[in-house]
Design a protein around this motif. Structure first.
Motif, PDB file in Angstrom:
ATOM      1  N   ILE A 142       0.832  -1.146   0.010  1.00  0.00           N
ATOM      2  CA  ILE A 142      -0.035   0.000  -0.042  1.00  0.00           C
ATOM      3  C   ILE A 142       0.873   1.357   0.079  1.00  0.00           C
ATOM      4  O   ILE A 142       1.774   1.229   0.927  1.00  0.00           O
ATOM      5  N   ARG A 143       0.574   2.004  -0.939  1.00  0.00           N
ATOM      6  CA  ARG A 143       1.263   3.339  -0.969  1.00  0.00           C
ATOM      7  C   ARG A 143       0.586   4.511   0.111  1.00  0.00           C
ATOM      8  O   ARG A 143      -0.494   4.592   0.079  1.00  0.00           O
ATOM      9  N   PHE A 144       1.436   5.043   0.921  1.00  0.00           N
ATOM     10  CA  PHE A 144       0.852   5.762   2.087  1.00  0.00           C
ATOM     11  C   PHE A 144       1.241   7.239   1.419  1.00  0.00           C
ATOM     12  O   PHE A 144       2.067   7.751   1.016  1.00  0.00           O
ATOM     13  N   PRO A 145      -0.065   7.997   1.582  1.00  0.00           N
ATOM     14  CA  PRO A 145      -0.140   9.319   1.065  1.00  0.00           C
ATOM     15  C   PRO A 145       0.856  10.508   1.829  1.00  0.00           C
ATOM     16  O   PRO A 145       1.447  11.444   1.341  1.00  0.00           O
ATOM     17  N   CYS A 146       1.316   9.971   3.119  1.00  0.00           N
ATOM     18  CA  CYS A 146       2.189  10.942   3.787  1.00  0.00           C
ATOM     19  C   CYS A 146       3.455  10.798   3.317  1.00  0.00           C
ATOM     20  O   CYS A 146       4.098  11.898   3.444  1.00  0.00           O
ATOM     21  N   CYS A 147       3.967   9.760   2.771  1.00  0.00           N
ATOM     22  CA  CYS A 147       5.334   9.818   2.124  1.00  0.00           C
ATOM     23  C   CYS A 147       5.462   9.522   0.707  1.00  0.00           C
ATOM     24  O   CYS A 147       6.509   9.465   0.209  1.00  0.00           O
ATOM     25  N   ASP A 148       4.279   9.068   0.002  1.00  0.00           N
ATOM     26  CA  ASP A 148       4.281   8.546  -1.400  1.00  0.00           C
ATOM     27  C   ASP A 148       5.256   7.364  -1.586  1.00  0.00           C
ATOM     28  O   ASP A 148       6.104   7.360  -2.538  1.00  0.00           O
ATOM     29  N   ASP A 183       9.916   7.621   9.452  1.00  0.00           N
ATOM     30  CA  ASP A 183      10.148   8.503  10.683  1.00  0.00           C
ATOM     31  C   ASP A 183       9.219   9.489  10.710  1.00  0.00           C
ATOM     32  O   ASP A 183       9.400  10.448  11.417  1.00  0.00           O
ATOM     33  N   HIS A 184       7.796   9.049  10.596  1.00  0.00           N
ATOM     34  CA  HIS A 184       6.662   9.967  10.703  1.00  0.00           C
ATOM     35  C   HIS A 184       5.387   9.072  10.822  1.00  0.00           C
ATOM     36  O   HIS A 184       5.282   7.833  10.467  1.00  0.00           O
ATOM     37  N   PRO A 185       4.368   9.624  11.615  1.00  0.00           N
ATOM     38  CA  PRO A 185       3.098   8.617  11.496  1.00  0.00           C
ATOM     39  C   PRO A 185       2.572   8.641  10.548  1.00  0.00           C
ATOM     40  O   PRO A 185       2.601   9.383   9.370  1.00  0.00           O
ATOM     41  N   ALA A 186       1.725   7.450  10.053  1.00  0.00           N
ATOM     42  CA  ALA A 186       1.112   7.145   8.989  1.00  0.00           C
ATOM     43  C   ALA A 186      -0.231   8.119   8.777  1.00  0.00           C
ATOM     44  O   ALA A 186      -0.809   8.425   9.697  1.00  0.00           O
ATOM     45  N   VAL A 187      -0.297   8.203   7.670  1.00  0.00           N
ATOM     46  CA  VAL A 187      -1.610   9.252   7.101  1.00  0.00           C
ATOM     47  C   VAL A 187      -2.504   7.957   6.144  1.00  0.00           C
ATOM     48  O   VAL A 187      -2.131   7.647   5.319  1.00  0.00           O
ATOM     49  N   ARG A 188      -4.017   8.396   6.628  1.00  0.00           N
ATOM     50  CA  ARG A 188      -4.718   7.477   5.913  1.00  0.00           C
ATOM     51  C   ARG A 188      -5.211   8.206   4.469  1.00  0.00           C
ATOM     52  O   ARG A 188      -5.316   9.141   4.317  1.00  0.00           O
ATOM     53  N   ALA A 221      -9.789  -6.249   7.948  1.00  0.00           N
ATOM     54  CA  ALA A 221      -9.992  -5.798   9.361  1.00  0.00           C
ATOM     55  C   ALA A 221      -9.125  -4.738   9.795  1.00  0.00           C
ATOM     56  O   ALA A 221      -9.123  -3.953  10.602  1.00  0.00           O
ATOM     57  N   HIS A 222      -8.067  -4.377   8.862  1.00  0.00           N
ATOM     58  CA  HIS A 222      -7.181  -3.199   8.857  1.00  0.00           C
ATOM     59  C   HIS A 222      -7.369  -1.797   7.863  1.00  0.00           C
ATOM     60  O   HIS A 222      -6.819  -1.327   7.893  1.00  0.00           O
ATOM     61  N   TYR A 223      -8.348  -2.094   7.244  1.00  0.00           N
ATOM     62  CA  TYR A 223      -8.720  -0.991   6.356  1.00  0.00           C
ATOM     63  C   TYR A 223      -8.864   0.364   7.089  1.00  0.00           C
ATOM     64  O   TYR A 223      -8.305   1.442   6.300  1.00  0.00           O
ATOM     65  N   HIS A 224      -9.347   0.365   8.122  1.00  0.00           N
ATOM     66  CA  HIS A 224      -9.271   1.579   8.913  1.00  0.00           C
ATOM     67  C   HIS A 224      -7.996   2.404   9.209  1.00  0.00           C
ATOM     68  O   HIS A 224      -7.959   3.601   9.432  1.00  0.00           O
ATOM     69  N   LEU A 225      -7.037   1.652   8.834  1.00  0.00           N
ATOM     70  CA  LEU A 225      -5.783   2.015   9.354  1.00  0.00           C
ATOM     71  C   LEU A 225      -5.004   2.650   8.050  1.00  0.00           C
ATOM     72  O   LEU A 225      -4.360   3.459   7.915  1.00  0.00           O
ATOM     73  N   TYR A 226      -5.585   2.275   6.802  1.00  0.00           N
ATOM     74  CA  TYR A 226      -5.165   2.843   5.491  1.00  0.00           C
ATOM     75  C   TYR A 226      -6.265   3.767   4.715  1.00  0.00           C
ATOM     76  O   TYR A 226      -5.626   4.685   4.130  1.00  0.00           O
ATOM     77  N   PHE A 227      -7.530   3.510   5.211  1.00  0.00           N
ATOM     78  CA  PHE A 227      -8.492   4.359   4.349  1.00  0.00           C
ATOM     79  C   PHE A 227      -9.587   5.062   5.375  1.00  0.00           C
ATOM     80  O   PHE A 227      -9.810   4.348   6.290  1.00  0.00           O
ATOM     81  N   ASP A 228      -9.690   6.214   4.965  1.00  0.00           N
ATOM     82  CA  ASP A 228     -10.770   6.833   5.857  1.00  0.00           C
ATOM     83  C   ASP A 228     -12.283   6.762   5.113  1.00  0.00           C
ATOM     84  O   ASP A 228     -12.660   7.278   4.239  1.00  0.00           O
ATOM     85  N   LEU A 229     -12.583   5.591   5.609  1.00  0.00           N
ATOM     86  CA  LEU A 229     -14.007   5.253   4.866  1.00  0.00           C
ATOM     87  C   LEU A 229     -14.942   5.659   5.687  1.00  0.00           C
ATOM     88  O   LEU A 229     -16.032   5.560   5.889  1.00  0.00           O
TER      89      LEU A 229
END
Length: 118
Positions: A40-46, A60-65, A110-118
């Motif tokens: 999964i590509r994270f939007p916070c760091c591309d 070195d930073h918190p994940a962004v969904r 079960a982890h979608y909420h960690l990656y996507f703001d649904l």
């Protein structure tokens, strides 16, 4: 993300996947069953990671969904064939790649909420 963290990657289908013990199909030290084949590509760091735990350990930073209005963004990589799926394609894929039919881990839901703001 610092250069130190950026060096911890594996190239999968020509795309850098950052994480812990990442293999050639995007499995990692945290999730490594036969069906754990997406990154999964994270939007916070591309940058692509196999899972949220890899992001936590290697970045070195918190994940962004991803937000609700970004479902057309290609942010999922199939580790089997290398297709980059949009978030919408992934969420509606019925846990299989629409290109190669490789099975994805249904437990990832079960982890979608960690990656996507649904």
């Amino acid at each position: 993300m610092s250069n130190t963290h950026r060096q911890n990657y594996v190239s999968v289908h020509g795309i850098k996947i950052y994480g812990v013990e990442v293999d050639r199909q995007t499995r990692c030290g945290h999730y490594h069953s036969t069906v754990d084949i997406i990154a999964i590509r994270f939007p916070c760091c591309d940058a692509y990671y196999p899972c949220y735990e890899c992001h936590r350990e290697v970045s070195d930073h918190p994940a962004v969904r991803w937000s609700k209005d970004q479902t057309d963004v290609k942010a999922i990589l199939c580790g089997a064939c290398g297709r980059q799926l949009t978030i919408h394609e992934y969420l509606t894929s019925k846990s299989a790649c629409p290109s190669c039919n490789a099975n994805f881990n249904v437990g990832c839901r079960a982890h979608y909420h960690l990656y996507f703001d649904l």
